[in-house]
Write a protein that holds these residues in place. Sequence first.
Motif, PDB file in Angstrom:
ATOM      1  N   HIS A  57     -73.168  13.764 -38.684  1.00 23.74           N
ATOM      2  CA  HIS A  57     -73.769  15.167 -37.911  1.00 23.74           C
ATOM      3  C   HIS A  57     -75.396  14.799 -37.840  1.00 23.74           C
ATOM      4  CE1 HIS A  57     -74.085  19.513 -39.413  1.00 23.74           C
ATOM      5  NE2 HIS A  57     -74.694  19.448 -37.960  1.00 23.74           N
ATOM      6  N   HIS A  62     -76.632  15.662 -33.593  1.00 26.71           N
ATOM      7  CA  HIS A  62     -78.073  15.872 -33.381  1.00 26.71           C
ATOM      8  C   HIS A  62     -79.131  14.835 -32.544  1.00 26.71           C
ATOM      9  CE1 HIS A  62     -78.072  19.396 -34.866  1.00 26.71           C
ATOM     10  NE2 HIS A  62     -77.000  19.442 -36.268  1.00 26.71           N
ATOM     11  N   HIS A  71     -72.122  19.401 -29.692  1.00 28.04           N
ATOM     12  CA  HIS A  71     -72.776  19.894 -31.354  1.00 28.04           C
ATOM     13  C   HIS A  71     -73.236  21.448 -31.088  1.00 28.04           C
ATOM     14  CE1 HIS A  71     -72.693  20.439 -35.921  1.00 28.04           C
ATOM     15  NE2 HIS A  71     -73.785  20.197 -35.000  1.00 28.04           N
ATOM     16  N   HIS A  75     -73.565  25.496 -32.622  1.00 33.68           N
ATOM     17  CA  HIS A  75     -74.449  26.070 -33.399  1.00 33.68           C
ATOM     18  C   HIS A  75     -74.880  26.829 -32.073  1.00 33.68           C
ATOM     19  CE1 HIS A  75     -77.039  23.352 -36.086  1.00 33.68           C
ATOM     20  NE2 HIS A  75     -76.086  22.942 -35.940  1.00 33.68           N
ATOM     21  N   HIS A 152     -79.607  24.291 -42.091  1.00 37.46           N
ATOM     22  CA  HIS A 152     -78.812  23.839 -41.162  1.00 37.46           C
ATOM     23  C   HIS A 152     -78.951  24.774 -39.970  1.00 37.46           C
ATOM     24  CE1 HIS A 152     -77.848  20.705 -39.318  1.00 37.46           C
ATOM     25  NE2 HIS A 152     -76.790  21.324 -38.949  1.00 37.46           N
TER      26      HIS A 152
HETATM   27 ZN   LIG Z   1     -75.878  20.358 -37.047  1.00 38.34          ZN
END
Ligand SMILES: [Zn+2]
Length: 178
Positions: A57, A62, A71, A75, A152
Motif C-alpha cells: 500500500h 502510493h 489506486h 481514493h 488515510h
Molecule cells: Zn491508499
Amino acid sequence: MQLNRFLYFADYVIYPLASAGLVAVSLLKTDPLRWEQAAIGFVCGLALWSLAEYVIHRFALHGPAFLAALHDVHHTDPRALVGSPLWLSLGSIFLGSLLPIWLAIGFATACAVTAGLMMGYIYFGLLHHVVHHHHIKRGTYLWRLKRRHALHHYGKTPCNFGVVTSLWDHVFGTFRPE
Ligand SMILES: [Zn+2]
Ligand SMILES: [Zn+2]
C-alpha cells in the motif's frame, strides 16, 4: 482496478478454498508438517500478510505513478468495487510467497505460510469492504478502524497505510490517531 461484482467477490470463495487446500497439502505431502508446525506456519503467514499489506500500500500503490493511478480510483470513489484481479493476486502470492519459501525452506512449510497469507489477504479485503460499505456502530472496534482508515483517505499527510493492523504504521512512523 475496477472489477465487476463477480470478480470482486470471487476472492472470498477461491482464497478460503485455496488456503484449506494448501494446509491439507502441508499436512499430507511426502515431507509433511506436524499439525503444530503447520499452525505456526499459518500464523507466520498471517503476520507476513500484515507487513506485505503495509509495504504494497505505501510503496507500490502510493509509489510509481502508474500504480498510484490505479489506486487513485479507490481514493476517488471508496465505494467502487476496486481490487486486484485473481490472476494478479494469485500470481503475486505464488511469486512473492510460495515459490521463495519453497526454495528457501521447503514445500510443506511454503504451503502452510502461504495459506496463512491468503487468509490475511481475505481478512484485509473483508475489513476494507466493511469500513467503506457498511454503517458501523459508534465506539466499536470497526468504528475506530473506519476512522483510522478515513484519515488515510482524507488526511493532510500520508498516513495509516495498514488496515488489518496499525502495527507497521507505528513501526515506520506513519501512524496518526483517529
Ligand atoms: Zn491508499
Ligand atoms: Zn479505503
